[in-house]
Design an enzyme around this catalytic site. Structure first.
Site, PDB file in Angstrom:
ATOM      1  N   ILE A  20      51.695  -1.017  28.071  1.00 61.82           N
ATOM      2  CA  ILE A  20      50.926  -0.120  27.205  1.00 61.82           C
ATOM      3  C   ILE A  20      51.851   0.884  26.535  1.00 61.82           C
ATOM      4  O   ILE A  20      52.561   1.639  27.209  1.00 61.82           O
ATOM      5  CB  ILE A  20      49.846   0.645  28.016  1.00 61.82           C
ATOM      6  CG1 ILE A  20      49.040  -0.337  28.891  1.00 61.82           C
ATOM      7  CG2 ILE A  20      48.951   1.451  27.088  1.00 61.82           C
ATOM      8  CD1 ILE A  20      48.403  -1.503  28.145  1.00 61.82           C
ATOM      9  N   LYS A  21      51.820   0.869  25.219  1.00 60.93           N
ATOM     10  CA  LYS A  21      52.626   1.830  24.459  1.00 60.93           C
ATOM     11  C   LYS A  21      51.828   3.114  24.327  1.00 60.93           C
ATOM     12  O   LYS A  21      50.686   3.107  23.840  1.00 60.93           O
ATOM     13  CB  LYS A  21      52.879   1.282  23.061  1.00 60.93           C
ATOM     14  CG  LYS A  21      54.316   0.966  22.761  1.00 60.93           C
ATOM     15  CD  LYS A  21      54.413   0.550  21.313  1.00 60.93           C
ATOM     16  CE  LYS A  21      55.812   0.270  20.898  1.00 60.93           C
ATOM     17  NZ  LYS A  21      55.886  -0.098  19.492  1.00 60.93           N
ATOM     18  N   LEU A  22      52.453   4.205  24.759  1.00 61.80           N
ATOM     19  CA  LEU A  22      51.814   5.517  24.610  1.00 61.80           C
ATOM     20  C   LEU A  22      52.802   6.446  23.923  1.00 61.80           C
ATOM     21  O   LEU A  22      53.999   6.421  24.248  1.00 61.80           O
ATOM     22  CB  LEU A  22      51.472   6.111  25.982  1.00 61.80           C
ATOM     23  CG  LEU A  22      50.437   5.380  26.838  1.00 61.80           C
ATOM     24  CD1 LEU A  22      50.300   6.084  28.195  1.00 61.80           C
ATOM     25  CD2 LEU A  22      49.078   5.346  26.139  1.00 61.80           C
TER      26      LEU A  22
END
Ligand code: E4P
Length: 215
Positions: free
Chosen positions: A82-84
């Site tokens: 997950i890119k945050l």
């Protein structure tokens, strides 16, 4: 150095996979938008093609929603991370997802101190944006080198992804400083293969081969 492709284009992913050099994929909302397809469908399709980490970006701006989005996206395939974006809520969400066993790629990193915080929060990857730093008169690769040095000093397991790569020289520089991963656009990967002296050499060999008597 692992090579990821920075795209959501399925044909480009298939082509680069066929070269035998592809280790993973990063996407972002801009790259997904270019393809004009449903986000989760594209990510699932990529996961069917590539056996390696695939970054899918959450777009919520509060920690609780980032975690919810992250949990949903991680259901698509075990290889999804997950890119945050680096921000206070991003750090909080990273810690929660880390504790849930879900990998986070902390993105939009522009300084070593942001990368340090991301690693402390439990990010599996940090993505410093080299090209966008160069654009505003900073040497993006110096930031990547500083981050590598800091992670080395403290034995962080977090891997550094050189992102926002704009040309083949960026890739060579990233490899020279020992970056873990470079995420590279399709057109840059194509440019990396070519050299005018190689083309010239092939032409000459073929021309000379044509002069040889064959029985
Ligand atoms: C990183 O993962 C991003 O998708 C990307 O590298 C951003 O690159 P850009 O600055 O060319 O948009």
């Amino acid at each position: 150095m692992k090579i990821f492709i920075d795209t959501a284009n399925i044909d480009h992913i298939k082509e680069i996979k066929s070269w035998g050099i592809l280790d993973g994929v990063t996407t972002n909302p801009s790259l997904i938008a270019k393809e004009g397809k449903d986000f989760k469908t594209v990510v699932a399709e990529i996961a069917e093609i590539v056996d390696g980490p695939i970054s899918a970006e959450a777009v919520s701006m509060d920690a609780e929603s980032m975690v919810r989005e992250g949990l949903e996206l991680s259901q698509i395939h075990p290889n999804i991370n997950i890119k945050l974006p680096i921000c206070v809520d991003g750090l909080k969400a990273t810690r929660i997802l880390y504790e849930e066993g879900i990998d986070v790629n902390m993105t939009l990193i522009f300084s070593p101190q942001q990368a340090l915080l991301a690693a402390k929060a439990g990010a599996r990857y940090v993505s410093p944006f080299v090209g966008r730093l160069d654009d505003i008169g900073h040497v993006g690769m110096d930031v990547v080198a500083d981050i590598m040095n800091i992670f080395d000093n403290y034995d962080f397991d977090t891997e550094v992804i050189a992102a926002s790569i704009r040309h083949p020289l960026h890739v060579a520089q990233a490899a020279a400083i020992g970056v873990d991963i470079a995420t590279i656009p399709y057109d840059v990967l194509k440019k990396m293969v070519s050299h005018p002296k190689t083309d010239e050499g092939i032409d000459k060999f073929l021309a000379d081969w044509g002069k040889i008597k064959k029985h």
